[in-house]
Design a protein around this motif. Structure first.
Motif, PDB file in Angstrom:
ATOM      1  N   ALA A 288       0.841  -1.195   0.000  1.00 47.07           N
ATOM      2  CA  ALA A 288       0.000   0.000   0.000  1.00 47.07           C
ATOM      3  C   ALA A 288       0.876   1.244   0.000  1.00 47.07           C
ATOM      4  O   ALA A 288       1.952   1.270   0.609  1.00 47.07           O
ATOM      5  N   ALA A 289       0.432   2.276  -0.692  1.00 47.41           N
ATOM      6  CA  ALA A 289       1.138   3.558  -0.682  1.00 47.41           C
ATOM      7  C   ALA A 289       1.231   4.078   0.751  1.00 47.41           C
ATOM      8  O   ALA A 289       0.341   3.843   1.573  1.00 47.41           O
ATOM      9  N   ALA A 290       2.334   4.769   1.055  1.00 52.42           N
ATOM     10  CA  ALA A 290       2.587   5.194   2.426  1.00 52.42           C
ATOM     11  C   ALA A 290       2.373   6.685   2.667  1.00 52.42           C
ATOM     12  O   ALA A 290       2.211   7.101   3.810  1.00 52.42           O
ATOM     13  N   LEU A 291       2.358   7.480   1.615  1.00 51.96           N
ATOM     14  CA  LEU A 291       2.382   8.932   1.799  1.00 51.96           C
ATOM     15  C   LEU A 291       1.010   9.598   1.729  1.00 51.96           C
ATOM     16  O   LEU A 291       0.897  10.796   1.952  1.00 51.96           O
ATOM     17  N   GLY A 292      -0.026   8.818   1.404  1.00 49.00           N
ATOM     18  CA  GLY A 292      -1.369   9.393   1.337  1.00 49.00           C
ATOM     19  C   GLY A 292      -1.456  10.512   0.331  1.00 49.00           C
ATOM     20  O   GLY A 292      -0.789  10.497  -0.708  1.00 49.00           O
ATOM     21  N   ASP A 293      -2.268  11.510   0.648  1.00 48.44           N
ATOM     22  CA  ASP A 293      -2.463  12.585  -0.333  1.00 48.44           C
ATOM     23  C   ASP A 293      -1.362  13.640  -0.290  1.00 48.44           C
ATOM     24  O   ASP A 293      -1.449  14.657  -0.967  1.00 48.44           O
ATOM     25  N   GLU A 294      -0.306  13.392   0.489  1.00 54.08           N
ATOM     26  CA  GLU A 294       0.867  14.276   0.454  1.00 54.08           C
ATOM     27  C   GLU A 294       1.800  13.931  -0.701  1.00 54.08           C
ATOM     28  O   GLU A 294       2.697  14.699  -1.041  1.00 54.08           O
ATOM     29  N   ALA A 295       1.611  12.740  -1.300  1.00 51.50           N
ATOM     30  CA  ALA A 295       2.566  12.247  -2.291  1.00 51.50           C
ATOM     31  C   ALA A 295       2.743  13.214  -3.456  1.00 51.50           C
ATOM     32  O   ALA A 295       3.864  13.435  -3.922  1.00 51.50           O
ATOM     33  N   GLY A 296       1.642  13.800  -3.954  1.00 53.67           N
ATOM     34  CA  GLY A 296       1.725  14.691  -5.100  1.00 53.67           C
ATOM     35  C   GLY A 296       2.584  15.912  -4.837  1.00 53.67           C
ATOM     36  O   GLY A 296       3.438  16.286  -5.657  1.00 53.67           O
ATOM     37  N   CYS A 297       2.374  16.543  -3.685  1.00 52.32           N
ATOM     38  CA  CYS A 297       3.179  17.716  -3.330  1.00 52.32           C
ATOM     39  C   CYS A 297       4.651  17.350  -3.146  1.00 52.32           C
ATOM     40  O   CYS A 297       5.548  18.048  -3.627  1.00 52.32           O
ATOM     41  N   LEU A 298       4.878  16.256  -2.457  1.00 49.26           N
ATOM     42  CA  LEU A 298       6.259  15.837  -2.217  1.00 49.26           C
ATOM     43  C   LEU A 298       6.959  15.519  -3.544  1.00 49.26           C
ATOM     44  O   LEU A 298       8.110  15.891  -3.756  1.00 49.26           O
ATOM     45  N   GLY A 299       6.245  14.824  -4.427  1.00 53.55           N
ATOM     46  CA  GLY A 299       6.838  14.492  -5.710  1.00 53.55           C
ATOM     47  C   GLY A 299       7.085  15.713  -6.587  1.00 53.55           C
ATOM     48  O   GLY A 299       8.104  15.788  -7.294  1.00 53.55           O
ATOM     49  N   ALA A 300       6.165  16.674  -6.545  1.00 50.13           N
ATOM     50  CA  ALA A 300       6.375  17.914  -7.296  1.00 50.13           C
ATOM     51  C   ALA A 300       7.617  18.640  -6.792  1.00 50.13           C
ATOM     52  O   ALA A 300       8.402  19.196  -7.577  1.00 50.13           O
ATOM     53  N   ALA A 301       7.820  18.616  -5.469  1.00 42.95           N
ATOM     54  CA  ALA A 301       9.016  19.242  -4.905  1.00 42.95           C
ATOM     55  C   ALA A 301      10.278  18.505  -5.349  1.00 42.95           C
ATOM     56  O   ALA A 301      11.288  19.130  -5.703  1.00 42.95           O
ATOM     57  N   LEU A 302      10.234  17.171  -5.345  1.00 41.71           N
ATOM     58  CA  LEU A 302      11.397  16.388  -5.787  1.00 41.71           C
ATOM     59  C   LEU A 302      11.730  16.682  -7.247  1.00 41.71           C
ATOM     60  O   LEU A 302      12.904  16.804  -7.609  1.00 41.71           O
ATOM     61  N   LEU A 303      10.690  16.774  -8.073  1.00 42.67           N
ATOM     62  CA  LEU A 303      10.906  17.065  -9.484  1.00 42.67           C
ATOM     63  C   LEU A 303      11.580  18.432  -9.664  1.00 42.67           C
ATOM     64  O   LEU A 303      12.484  18.596 -10.492  1.00 42.67           O
ATOM     65  N   ALA A 304      11.152  19.389  -8.871  1.00 47.45           N
ATOM     66  CA  ALA A 304      11.746  20.734  -8.944  1.00 47.45           C
ATOM     67  C   ALA A 304      13.200  20.714  -8.504  1.00 47.45           C
ATOM     68  O   ALA A 304      14.060  21.366  -9.103  1.00 47.45           O
ATOM     69  N   LEU A 305      13.482  19.952  -7.458  1.00 40.18           N
ATOM     70  CA  LEU A 305      14.873  19.844  -6.980  1.00 40.18           C
ATOM     71  C   LEU A 305      15.755  19.144  -8.022  1.00 40.18           C
ATOM     72  O   LEU A 305      16.900  19.526  -8.229  1.00 40.18           O
ATOM     73  N   ASP A 306      15.196  18.135  -8.687  1.00 34.64           N
ATOM     74  CA  ASP A 306      15.930  17.470  -9.769  1.00 34.64           C
ATOM     75  C   ASP A 306      16.282  18.463 -10.863  1.00 34.64           C
ATOM     76  O   ASP A 306      17.384  18.436 -11.429  1.00 34.64           O
ATOM     77  N   ARG A 307      15.335  19.333 -11.179  1.00 38.40           N
ATOM     78  CA  ARG A 307      15.560  20.317 -12.222  1.00 38.40           C
ATOM     79  C   ARG A 307      16.659  21.314 -11.821  1.00 38.40           C
ATOM     80  O   ARG A 307      17.462  21.746 -12.662  1.00 38.40           O
ATOM     81  N   LEU A 308      16.701  21.643 -10.529  1.00 38.72           N
ATOM     82  CA  LEU A 308      17.757  22.518 -10.042  1.00 38.72           C
ATOM     83  C   LEU A 308      19.123  21.887 -10.270  1.00 38.72           C
ATOM     84  O   LEU A 308      20.090  22.547 -10.663  1.00 38.72           O
ATOM     85  N   GLU A 309      19.203  20.584 -10.012  1.00 37.50           N
ATOM     86  CA  GLU A 309      20.484  19.894 -10.152  1.00 37.50           C
ATOM     87  C   GLU A 309      20.901  19.769 -11.607  1.00 37.50           C
ATOM     88  O   GLU A 309      22.068  19.706 -11.928  1.00 37.50           O
TER      89      GLU A 309
END
Length: 309
Positions: A288-309
């Motif tokens: 089962a997914a662990a992050l609930g409805d926070e996953a989208g925000c967290l993933g959007a932040a990760l994607l942005a950080l990837d773009r920074l790198e």
């Protein structure tokens, strides 16, 4: 919510859905410093939705600065077809987007590097790096809600496909004589096994409108008709996942969305049904997914950080 030291970097992150937007300030380690929600207001038209997205993002960046934090990037997840390389929301039936250059619009308004991603792919990114798929090299994130979509994450990166449409597992045909899908074809997986399909099927047979969660509860209580509807959905979902495993050969399938909230009532028969369908393929671990409805925000932040790198 988590405190952050003065001057600490944060990402402005938005997960835009058909009815609501989940928004947050996220530290690079994935900790949420601040979260808020806003209605999408899709009925006002796509231009108004874009204005709301930009206003909310600008407000979050301002809040960060007011609290002594440093916004370093912005990440936005939206539904539909997304050209992540170009930063364009190509098409969305829920919001009405048609070729909206959302990354450029947000970057211009905020003055921050911005990334735009598909809502399910950014959710899968978060689950693979921070959630139930953490430490696993090959993950398939499967969101089973109103529809069914997936994100194939390898080494922490989610594949978008040549046209931004990778992962539409909900539109493989599992029941050729089944109900017509919203895409126009009969028997698509999401027309049979999504949360909305489960509720719709029970309502058709019983004449009593129920949600998928209510159908699951009745099935658990021994209701024969609810049990039949639930079994049909699980069998169809197992067919879809078996096809996905033949294509992707993943170690772990992370199941999220509304249907996953049924817990063991879903996972126990789904694991058994998937095991029956395995021949020479390795059986993936279903979790089962662990992050609930926070996953989208967290993933959007990760994607942005990837773009920074």
């Amino acid at each position: 919510m988590t405190d952050a030291p003065d001057g600490a970097p944060v990402v402005v992150a938005l997960d835009v859905g058909g009815t609501g937007m989940k928004c947050a300030l996220v530290r690079p380690d994935g900790a949420v410093v601040h979260a808020e929600r806003h209605p999408t207001g899709a009925e006002r038209g796509p231009a108004a939705v874009v204005d709301t997205i930009l206003d909310v993002a600008e407000g979050l960046a301002g809040k960060a600065r007011a609290e002594g934090l440093t916004p370093v990037a912005c990440g936005i997840g939206v539904p539909g077809l997304v050209d992540e390389a170009a930063g364009v929301a190509v098409w969305s039936s829920n919001i009405g987007f048609r070729d909206v250059p959302l990354r450029e619009l947000a970057a211009t308004r905020l003055g921050l590097p911005t990334a735009l991603g598909h809502d399910v792919r950014v959710g899968g990114l978060a689950e693979s790096r921070l959630g139930a798929g953490r430490g696993v090299g090959h993950v398939l994130f499967v969101a089973v809600g109103t529809g069914i979509a997936t994100a194939h994450v390898v080494g922490g990166s989610a594949a978008a496909g040549a046209h931004g449409a990778a992962g539409e597992l909900g539109h493989i045909q599992v029941r050729p004589d089944g109900p017509r899908c919203g895409c126009g074809r009969p028997g698509c997986l999401e027309a049979v096994a999504s949360a909305s399909a489960v509720g719709r099927r029970y309502t058709e047979l019983a004449g009593t409108p129920l949600t998928a969660a209510e159908v699951a509860d009745r099935a658990a209580a021994g209701d024969e008709l609810a049990g039949q509807v639930w079994r049909e959905a699980v069998e169809a979902l197992a067919d879809g996942l078996a096809t996905a495993q033949a294509l992707y050969d993943v170690e772990t399938m992370v199941i999220g969305g509304g249907l996953a909230r049924a817990g063991a009532l879903l996972f126990d028969p789904l694991r058994a049904a998937l095991r029956e369908r395995m021949t020479f393929h390795r059986e993936p671990r279903l979790v089962a997914a662990a992050l609930g409805d926070e996953a989208g925000c967290l993933g959007a932040a990760l994607l942005a950080l990837d773009r920074l790198e």
